[in-house]
Enzyme design. Sequence first.
Site, short mmCIF file in Angstrom:
data_model
loop_
_atom_site.label_atom_id
_atom_site.label_comp_id
_atom_site.label_asym_id
_atom_site.label_seq_id
_atom_site.Cartn_x
_atom_site.Cartn_y
_atom_site.Cartn_z
N ASP A 128 -4.65 3.64 -1.77
CA ASP A 128 -5.74 4.30 -0.79
C ASP A 128 -6.28 5.82 -1.05
O ASP A 128 -5.63 6.55 -0.88
CB ASP A 128 -5.35 4.22 0.78
CG ASP A 128 -5.00 2.68 1.02
OD1 ASP A 128 -6.11 1.76 0.96
OD2 ASP A 128 -3.89 2.32 1.51
N MET A 144 -8.70 8.62 -0.18
CA MET A 144 -9.41 9.05 1.04
C MET A 144 -9.85 10.42 1.11
O MET A 144 -9.17 11.27 0.40
CB MET A 144 -8.54 9.10 2.50
CG MET A 144 -8.29 7.75 2.58
SD MET A 144 -7.25 7.47 4.22
CE MET A 144 -6.45 5.98 4.11
N SER A 159 0.95 -1.08 -0.07
CA SER A 159 0.11 0.10 0.01
C SER A 159 0.87 1.23 0.16
O SER A 159 1.60 1.53 0.95
CB SER A 159 -0.82 0.04 1.16
OG SER A 159 -1.51 1.27 1.39
N HIS A 218 -1.55 -1.29 -4.07
CA HIS A 218 -2.69 -0.88 -3.49
C HIS A 218 -2.71 0.59 -3.01
O HIS A 218 -1.82 1.22 -2.79
CB HIS A 218 -2.93 -1.75 -2.09
CG HIS A 218 -4.10 -1.57 -1.28
ND1 HIS A 218 -5.33 -2.14 -1.67
CD2 HIS A 218 -4.57 -0.69 -0.52
CE1 HIS A 218 -6.33 -1.60 -0.89
NE2 HIS A 218 -5.76 -0.76 -0.16
N MET A 263 -11.93 4.98 -0.08
CA MET A 263 -12.71 5.38 1.11
C MET A 263 -13.24 6.57 0.95
O MET A 263 -12.60 7.69 1.76
CB MET A 263 -11.81 5.33 2.15
CG MET A 263 -11.31 3.67 2.35
SD MET A 263 -9.61 3.61 3.25
CE MET A 263 -8.53 3.75 1.96
N HIS A 307 -8.70 1.70 -3.87
CA HIS A 307 -9.40 1.24 -2.74
C HIS A 307 -9.87 2.89 -2.29
O HIS A 307 -9.32 3.49 -1.73
CB HIS A 307 -8.93 0.69 -1.67
CG HIS A 307 -9.57 0.70 -0.18
ND1 HIS A 307 -8.67 0.33 0.86
CD2 HIS A 307 -10.83 0.76 0.17
CE1 HIS A 307 -9.77 0.18 2.09
NE2 HIS A 307 -11.22 0.43 1.41
N MET A 316 -11.89 -5.33 5.85
CA MET A 316 -11.03 -4.39 6.59
C MET A 316 -10.83 -4.90 7.73
O MET A 316 -11.87 -5.35 8.79
CB MET A 316 -11.81 -3.01 6.89
CG MET A 316 -11.93 -2.16 5.47
SD MET A 316 -10.36 -1.70 5.03
CE MET A 316 -9.39 -1.04 6.01
N ASP A 340 -7.38 -6.06 4.52
CA ASP A 340 -6.44 -4.86 4.71
C ASP A 340 -6.40 -4.08 5.98
O ASP A 340 -7.31 -3.93 6.61
CB ASP A 340 -7.16 -3.79 3.64
CG ASP A 340 -6.62 -2.63 3.46
OD1 ASP A 340 -5.38 -2.38 3.94
OD2 ASP A 340 -7.28 -1.63 2.95
C1 DX5 Z 1 -6.41 1.95 5.67
C2 DX5 Z 1 -5.95 1.55 4.61
C3 DX5 Z 1 -4.85 0.52 4.22
C4 DX5 Z 1 -3.74 0.82 5.03
C5 DX5 Z 1 -3.08 -0.49 5.41
O1 DX5 Z 1 -7.60 2.71 5.62
O2 DX5 Z 1 -7.14 0.99 4.00
O3 DX5 Z 1 -4.72 0.03 2.79
O4 DX5 Z 1 -2.62 1.19 3.86
O5 DX5 Z 1 -1.92 -0.02 6.42
P1 DX5 Z 1 -1.14 -1.08 7.08
O6 DX5 Z 1 -0.68 -2.29 6.33
O7 DX5 Z 1 0.09 -0.26 7.72
O8 DX5 Z 1 -2.09 -1.55 8.14
ZN ZN Z 2 -6.92 0.20 1.84
#
Ligand code: DX5
Ligand code: ZN
Length: 226
Positions: A40, A42, A13, A38, A76, A74, A145, A180
């Site tokens: 993320d 947000m 990620s 990956h 969010m 992903h 999650m 994740d």
């Molecule tokens: C959290 C993200 C994850 C995050 C995971 O909201 O969706 O993808 O990058 O990070 P680690 O592996 O550090 O828990």
């Molecule tokens: Zn994620």
Amino acid sequence: MSVVLSERLVAPSILSADFGRLDADMATVIDAGARLIHVDVMDGHFVPVITLGPAVVKAIAPAVHERGGALDVHLMIEHPERFVDAFATAGADAITVHQEACVHLHRTLAQIRETGAQAGVALNPATPLETLAEAREYTDLVLIMSVDPGFGGQRFIAGSLDKLRRARAYLPAAVAIEVDGGVSLDNAATLVEAGANLLVAGNSVYGAADPALAFRALAAAVASAG
Ligand code: DX5
Ligand code: ZN
């Protein structure tokens, strides 16, 4: 897309990478064997943090695709249906939306598939698997999650392991299961044995002194799990 989601893969990620040198940080893990990156996204509403949008996906996609990799995006964000097309056009190969953010989940998953991307649906830790009773037939991927979304480096929520086991039994065999949050060398093999085949790893890769070495160790643990 060049990557088959039913394979066992560790997806680094980039949330935990250095945003000032994303190309180099992605090249490090791709050269170490990573094929799924990956991403993320947000929005500061669905989760408290703002990260990146389609312009950044567009900027990083060519280098990932040229190296045989794929982008696992992903979302969010609230109203993900408003942004699906932009992320697909930018080069996303798989697009995952949150069940909690979708009023019309069937329509949004179909919208993702229409772009040619693989469609995924994510569940927060407190969202029951059974909310996918109907959607499980028309999704390519379910993302469980194992932390509350929003931040990297959080502790794995122990109950997620049982949720993964139940997910594997509940979902059609063709549906990939991604986990994740809080994935590490300590739990990677157990997560695969519980039913996950895609493991997202942020802090355990990019927080390591040697991210390439950390990726390889995780990939080896995943490959040799029972
Ligand atoms: C959290 C993200 C994850 C995050 C995971 O909201 O969706 O993808 O990058 O990070 P680690 O592996 O550090 O828990
Ligand atoms: Zn994620």
